[in-house]
Design a protein around this motif. Sequence first.
Motif, PDB file in Angstrom:
ATOM      1  N   LEU A  91      54.563  52.876  42.018  1.00  0.00           N
ATOM      2  CA  LEU A  91      53.171  52.446  41.088  1.00  0.00           C
ATOM      3  C   LEU A  91      52.651  51.332  41.984  1.00  0.00           C
ATOM      4  O   LEU A  91      53.254  50.289  42.181  1.00  0.00           O
ATOM      5  CB  LEU A  91      53.629  51.671  39.757  1.00  0.00           C
ATOM      6  N   ARG A  92      51.580  51.738  42.265  1.00  0.00           N
ATOM      7  CA  ARG A  92      50.658  50.889  43.333  1.00  0.00           C
ATOM      8  C   ARG A  92      49.792  49.934  42.864  1.00  0.00           C
ATOM      9  O   ARG A  92      48.695  50.546  42.077  1.00  0.00           O
ATOM     10  CB  ARG A  92      50.035  51.821  44.384  1.00  0.00           C
ATOM     11  N   LEU A  93      49.643  48.703  42.775  1.00  0.00           N
ATOM     12  CA  LEU A  93      48.706  47.878  41.963  1.00  0.00           C
ATOM     13  C   LEU A  93      48.283  46.916  43.208  1.00  0.00           C
ATOM     14  O   LEU A  93      48.715  46.923  44.327  1.00  0.00           O
ATOM     15  CB  LEU A  93      49.753  46.768  41.248  1.00  0.00           C
ATOM     16  N   PRO A  94      47.157  46.559  43.033  1.00  0.00           N
ATOM     17  CA  PRO A  94      46.289  45.455  44.085  1.00  0.00           C
ATOM     18  C   PRO A  94      46.924  44.498  44.373  1.00  0.00           C
ATOM     19  O   PRO A  94      48.009  43.831  43.707  1.00  0.00           O
ATOM     20  CB  PRO A  94      45.161  45.093  43.226  1.00  0.00           C
ATOM     21  N   GLN A  95      47.128  44.300  45.688  1.00  0.00           N
ATOM     22  CA  GLN A  95      48.027  42.980  46.421  1.00  0.00           C
ATOM     23  C   GLN A  95      47.650  41.699  45.633  1.00  0.00           C
ATOM     24  O   GLN A  95      48.731  40.681  45.608  1.00  0.00           O
ATOM     25  CB  GLN A  95      47.681  43.063  47.941  1.00  0.00           C
ATOM     26  N   SER A  96      46.535  41.612  45.205  1.00  0.00           N
ATOM     27  CA  SER A  96      46.118  40.324  44.455  1.00  0.00           C
ATOM     28  C   SER A  96      44.943  40.489  43.473  1.00  0.00           C
ATOM     29  O   SER A  96      44.166  41.660  43.784  1.00  0.00           O
ATOM     30  CB  SER A  96      45.711  39.042  45.118  1.00  0.00           C
ATOM     31  N   LEU A  97      44.977  39.850  42.395  1.00  0.00           N
ATOM     32  CA  LEU A  97      43.902  40.108  41.374  1.00  0.00           C
ATOM     33  C   LEU A  97      43.124  38.799  41.332  1.00  0.00           C
ATOM     34  O   LEU A  97      43.785  37.782  41.030  1.00  0.00           O
ATOM     35  CB  LEU A  97      44.515  40.526  40.012  1.00  0.00           C
ATOM     36  N   ALA A  98      41.801  38.915  41.480  1.00  0.00           N
ATOM     37  CA  ALA A  98      40.901  37.694  41.163  1.00  0.00           C
ATOM     38  C   ALA A  98      39.623  38.467  40.448  1.00  0.00           C
ATOM     39  O   ALA A  98      38.540  37.935  40.566  1.00  0.00           O
ATOM     40  CB  ALA A  98      40.718  36.982  42.572  1.00  0.00           C
ATOM     41  N   VAL A  99      40.027  39.038  39.702  1.00  0.00           N
ATOM     42  CA  VAL A  99      38.642  40.062  38.928  1.00  0.00           C
ATOM     43  C   VAL A  99      38.140  39.102  37.650  1.00  0.00           C
ATOM     44  O   VAL A  99      36.964  39.072  37.619  1.00  0.00           O
ATOM     45  CB  VAL A  99      39.271  41.107  38.251  1.00  0.00           C
ATOM     46  N   TYR A 100      38.954  38.155  37.198  1.00  0.00           N
ATOM     47  CA  TYR A 100      38.431  37.290  36.246  1.00  0.00           C
ATOM     48  C   TYR A 100      38.482  35.923  36.733  1.00  0.00           C
ATOM     49  O   TYR A 100      39.058  35.609  37.495  1.00  0.00           O
ATOM     50  CB  TYR A 100      39.318  37.388  34.942  1.00  0.00           C
ATOM     51  N   PRO A 101      37.464  35.063  36.007  1.00  0.00           N
ATOM     52  CA  PRO A 101      37.686  33.688  36.551  1.00  0.00           C
ATOM     53  C   PRO A 101      38.654  32.697  35.903  1.00  0.00           C
ATOM     54  O   PRO A 101      38.841  31.725  36.182  1.00  0.00           O
ATOM     55  CB  PRO A 101      36.270  33.093  35.818  1.00  0.00           C
ATOM     56  N   ASP A 102      39.842  33.352  35.041  1.00  0.00           N
ATOM     57  CA  ASP A 102      40.516  32.841  34.538  1.00  0.00           C
ATOM     58  C   ASP A 102      42.052  33.456  34.894  1.00  0.00           C
ATOM     59  O   ASP A 102      42.254  34.634  35.055  1.00  0.00           O
ATOM     60  CB  ASP A 102      40.771  33.119  33.021  1.00  0.00           C
ATOM     61  N   VAL A 103      42.778  32.594  35.235  1.00  0.00           N
ATOM     62  CA  VAL A 103      44.204  33.067  35.931  1.00  0.00           C
ATOM     63  C   VAL A 103      44.905  33.717  35.039  1.00  0.00           C
ATOM     64  O   VAL A 103      45.459  34.839  35.112  1.00  0.00           O
ATOM     65  CB  VAL A 103      45.111  31.523  36.568  1.00  0.00           C
ATOM     66  N   GLU A 104      44.960  33.397  33.741  1.00  0.00           N
ATOM     67  CA  GLU A 104      45.901  34.174  32.722  1.00  0.00           C
ATOM     68  C   GLU A 104      45.138  35.433  32.544  1.00  0.00           C
ATOM     69  O   GLU A 104      46.028  36.349  32.292  1.00  0.00           O
ATOM     70  CB  GLU A 104      45.906  33.291  31.489  1.00  0.00           C
TER      71      GLU A 104
END
Length: 613
Positions: A91-104
């Motif tokens: 299961l390959r997920l992005p190394q990091s996510l910054a898609v939304y301006p909210d951390v949660e």
Amino acid sequence: MAFSIEVEEWVGSAWHRFITRRASPEFPEARVDLVDMQRSLSILFRALGGASGVTVEAAAARELMVRRSLLQQVAGTCRQLPVAWCDDDNLRLPQSLAVYPDVELNRELYRWLALLAAESGTMRHWARDNQRWTQALLARYPVLKRRYMRLVEAHLLLRPDPQQLPADEAALERALCQALREPGSVERFPRCERAPWPLPLWLYPAQQLAQPQAQNLGEDGEGALQAPNEASRSVRKRATRVEENTGKGGLLLFRLENLFSWSEHVELDRCGDDSEDLDAARVAEDLDEIALSRQRMRKGGGLKLDLDLPPPDADDLPLGEGIKLPEWDYRKQALQEGFVNLQMMLPRGAEAAPLPLRLSPLARRLRRQFESLRTDRQWLRGQPQGSELDLKAWLDFHVERQHGQCAERGLFMEQRQNQRDLACLLLADLSMSTDAHLNDEHRVIEVITDSLLLFGEALSAAGDDFALYGFSSLRRQQVRMQALKTFGERYDDRVRGKIQAIRPGYYTRMGASIRQATRLLGGCKQRRKLLLLVTDGKPNDLDLYEGRYGVEDTRQAVLEARAQGLVPFCITIDREAGDYLPYMFGANGFTLIRQPEQLPFRLPQLYRQLTKS
């Protein structure tokens, strides 16, 4: 002049940082890294039905032909974008996510992708399959609908405005937005030359080797889409096959004084360069695409050297014929009988040798500690007669008599000799990775050698029956198991000499070695049987014994050993062992030695803890 160059470089660097930051669609202040959620996502994925052997790892950014803004074209960004995908092994997920301006919200997106992957299956149509999986997931767990809609509404605000897109792209964008809001409501999707802006809530097709990423959404008639450690180490790179340039065309000009050796012009299929490139790992990490060349020659068209195995006069000594063993294929959920050939061997050049002087002080201390196990005595409670009163039994008797329930019971304790009715087989990993250096003074193979020597000294002092074996492999036809000490054989200088003669072998086909060790332990008459495995890494080999296949076969071999009453336990020095050993050996079936140089001392102590009465 030098000052102006430095100013020019500073201005260029500042401009690059400014334009890249302005062109980026991400929100760096709300970034969430996969490494911080990897363990919890693995648990969540398996809890909702995901395959236990599938590992959660980071995915490299994928090249998509999306429409970029003018600012993004100037900055040269958004050519590669992170997307999630899943196949039978990973299961390959992005190394990091910054898609939304909210951390949660970014954390919630990671959780949603893990849940969707657990529900997913073979992908035939990107958009329709993602809708179907989303619809099934929300129907099964209605509580997730509110969280899902929160992610969708926040994401739709960040997507391109269809009114500012060409007609075909705008039609596709509206269809995708509708599919996000109401999964399953869109069956037909307009054709478009460009890929839509990535949908982070959906899974993408597994990357295929040597093929460009499809820009359309796929058609039903095309068949199933198939897939081909800090965080950067676990990122999978895209590879492409390239044609080998033999240099037969054109004119080659050179000076004869530059012709160092005729061997430079012999057409050999070399696996790698003779010189060591210290920056190879860093260069590979920076590459987005790795080119693979496979030179094919006609029969008799050149020299062919097979350097996999040493010549017979330098190889270890074989003992008898090979042993045919089964191997577990998780894809078929069945054992393949006679699939692996295991050859028992003796280290060549092994001569009787005493214990090295540097290990003598520690060996004497261990022998004194383990000799006490021979005379270890234990108290037996509730005896009808004995040397001392059993206070607990007397108090129970007194309380029962007060309540009119006076049962007959023994009121004494007696001390008797403790009988250690157990056998142990230690299986040491002798793969080529043990040739690596731990520090400036020690290699892994040297630490394993010292561990085997001290382990033998300790167990011979305790009087327990034990055996010592090493193993490595070269494909399924060559699983090599070195017999260092067999059950019933006396631990003497001849055994010490065989241990000191071991050297690094090839690869790590654990399943076959564990099955043969199980057979050997099964022939022992002792009531308790302990199978210890000392290793420095994950199961692997040159053939299909890689990734999930090797992990599943090793796990099946461990389950077979437990079914026969054995106690398998793994001792490892691999810091990444927590990603795969709990699945293979269980949460309490392994231990990690974080300082490998302490293995020679820790190994006997672990044995003593595991064999406590």
